[in-house]
Design a protein around this motif. Sequence first.
Motif, mmCIF file in Angstrom:
data_model
loop_
_atom_site.group_PDB
_atom_site.id
_atom_site.type_symbol
_atom_site.label_atom_id
_atom_site.label_comp_id
_atom_site.label_asym_id
_atom_site.label_seq_id
_atom_site.Cartn_x
_atom_site.Cartn_y
_atom_site.Cartn_z
ATOM 1 N N MET A 69 58.559 45.648 73.475
ATOM 2 C CA MET A 69 57.930 46.486 74.477
ATOM 3 C C MET A 69 56.545 45.932 74.857
ATOM 4 O O MET A 69 56.208 45.872 76.022
ATOM 5 C CB MET A 69 57.812 47.901 73.951
ATOM 6 C CG MET A 69 57.377 48.872 74.990
ATOM 7 S SD MET A 69 57.899 50.505 74.494
ATOM 8 C CE MET A 69 56.512 51.425 74.950
ATOM 9 N N PHE A 70 55.759 45.537 73.836
ATOM 10 C CA PHE A 70 54.432 44.993 74.098
ATOM 11 C C PHE A 70 54.532 43.673 74.860
ATOM 12 O O PHE A 70 53.775 43.429 75.798
ATOM 13 C CB PHE A 70 53.661 44.810 72.787
ATOM 14 C CG PHE A 70 52.288 44.224 72.985
ATOM 15 C CD1 PHE A 70 51.291 44.941 73.624
ATOM 16 C CD2 PHE A 70 51.996 42.946 72.548
ATOM 17 C CE1 PHE A 70 50.029 44.405 73.821
ATOM 18 C CE2 PHE A 70 50.743 42.396 72.731
ATOM 19 C CZ PHE A 70 49.748 43.128 73.362
ATOM 20 N N ILE A 71 55.473 42.825 74.452
ATOM 21 C CA ILE A 71 55.629 41.534 75.120
ATOM 22 C C ILE A 71 56.068 41.737 76.565
ATOM 23 O O ILE A 71 55.577 41.066 77.476
ATOM 24 C CB ILE A 71 56.599 40.626 74.342
ATOM 25 C CG1 ILE A 71 55.979 40.265 72.999
ATOM 26 C CG2 ILE A 71 56.925 39.371 75.134
ATOM 27 C CD1 ILE A 71 56.861 39.472 72.079
ATOM 28 N N GLN A 72 56.963 42.690 76.793
ATOM 29 C CA GLN A 72 57.392 42.996 78.164
ATOM 30 C C GLN A 72 56.189 43.470 78.987
ATOM 31 O O GLN A 72 56.043 43.092 80.145
ATOM 32 C CB GLN A 72 58.486 44.058 78.155
ATOM 33 C CG GLN A 72 59.028 44.372 79.521
ATOM 34 C CD GLN A 72 60.151 45.406 79.475
ATOM 35 O OE1 GLN A 72 60.515 45.898 78.416
ATOM 36 N NE2 GLN A 72 60.684 45.720 80.630
ATOM 37 N N GLU A 83 54.880 41.618 82.431
ATOM 38 C CA GLU A 83 55.172 42.249 83.715
ATOM 39 C C GLU A 83 54.037 43.044 84.346
ATOM 40 O O GLU A 83 54.044 43.257 85.551
ATOM 41 C CB GLU A 83 56.391 43.176 83.549
ATOM 42 C CG GLU A 83 57.647 42.424 83.173
ATOM 43 C CD GLU A 83 58.828 43.341 82.894
ATOM 44 O OE1 GLU A 83 58.668 44.581 82.980
ATOM 45 O OE2 GLU A 83 59.897 42.804 82.575
ATOM 46 N N ASN A 84 53.075 43.493 83.568
ATOM 47 C CA ASN A 84 52.049 44.380 84.098
ATOM 48 C C ASN A 84 51.038 43.602 84.941
ATOM 49 O O ASN A 84 50.451 42.628 84.483
ATOM 50 C CB ASN A 84 51.341 45.103 82.949
ATOM 51 C CG ASN A 84 50.423 46.187 83.440
ATOM 52 O OD1 ASN A 84 49.367 45.893 83.988
ATOM 53 N ND2 ASN A 84 50.825 47.424 83.261
ATOM 54 N N MET A 100 52.553 34.564 74.965
ATOM 55 C CA MET A 100 53.565 35.629 75.023
ATOM 56 C C MET A 100 53.751 36.157 76.440
ATOM 57 O O MET A 100 54.849 36.564 76.812
ATOM 58 C CB MET A 100 53.184 36.791 74.091
ATOM 59 C CG MET A 100 53.373 36.486 72.624
ATOM 60 S SD MET A 100 53.112 37.928 71.572
ATOM 61 C CE MET A 100 51.352 38.175 71.685
ATOM 62 N N ALA A 101 52.682 36.143 77.225
ATOM 63 C CA ALA A 101 52.753 36.674 78.591
ATOM 64 C C ALA A 101 53.537 35.762 79.524
ATOM 65 O O ALA A 101 53.984 36.202 80.583
ATOM 66 C CB ALA A 101 51.347 36.891 79.133
#
Length: 170
Positions: free
Chosen positions: A1-4, A8-9, A135-136
Motif C-alpha cells: 500500500m505504501f509503495i503504491q 502513484e500519488n 521504490m517510487a
Amino acid sequence: MFIQFLKENRYVTLLLTVFRLYLGWQWLNAGWGKISSGKFDASGFINGAIKNMTGEHPAVQPWWGNFLKEVALPYVDLFNVIVPWGEFLVGLGLILGIFTSFSILMGLTMNFAYMLSGTTSTNPQMVLLGMLILMAGLNAGKIGLDRWFIPLLGKLIYKKERNEQFSQSA
C-alpha cells in the motif's frame, strides 16, 4: 500500500523531486570536487578500510575487506576514475530526472560501498531517501526528463519488438 502510494500519488511526486534534487546535488558536488581538484586518490581510503577489518570489533567485514585488498587496491587507478565520475553522473541524472531509477540505484550502490568500508557520514540518510526514490519508480522522475524520455524509450522498444515479430512471421 505504501509503495503504491509512492508510485502513484501526484503530491508525493513533489516531495520525491525535492529528495531527488537534494541527493543529486550531494552526488554532483562530491563528484565535481574530486574531478576538478585533479588530486583524487582512493588508495588512502581503501587502505584505511582494509585496516579496519581487524580487531575485536571490526568496522569492515572480512569479505568486503578482502574485495578491497584483492580487487580495488590493485586497480586503484580505475577506481580513481570511476568513483568521481560515477558520483558526478549520478548527481546529474538525479538533478535532470533522467534514468532516475538507474541513477539512484548506482548512488545507493556507492552509499553501501562507503558504509561497508566503515564510513558513516551522510550515507545512512542518503540511503533512506534513495530507497524512497527507488521504490517510487517513475513517479520520482515525473518532474524531470523521465516524463518524456521513458515513454519514448518504451515506444522505441515496442516498435523494435513488433518489427522483429513481423520479420519472423514473413
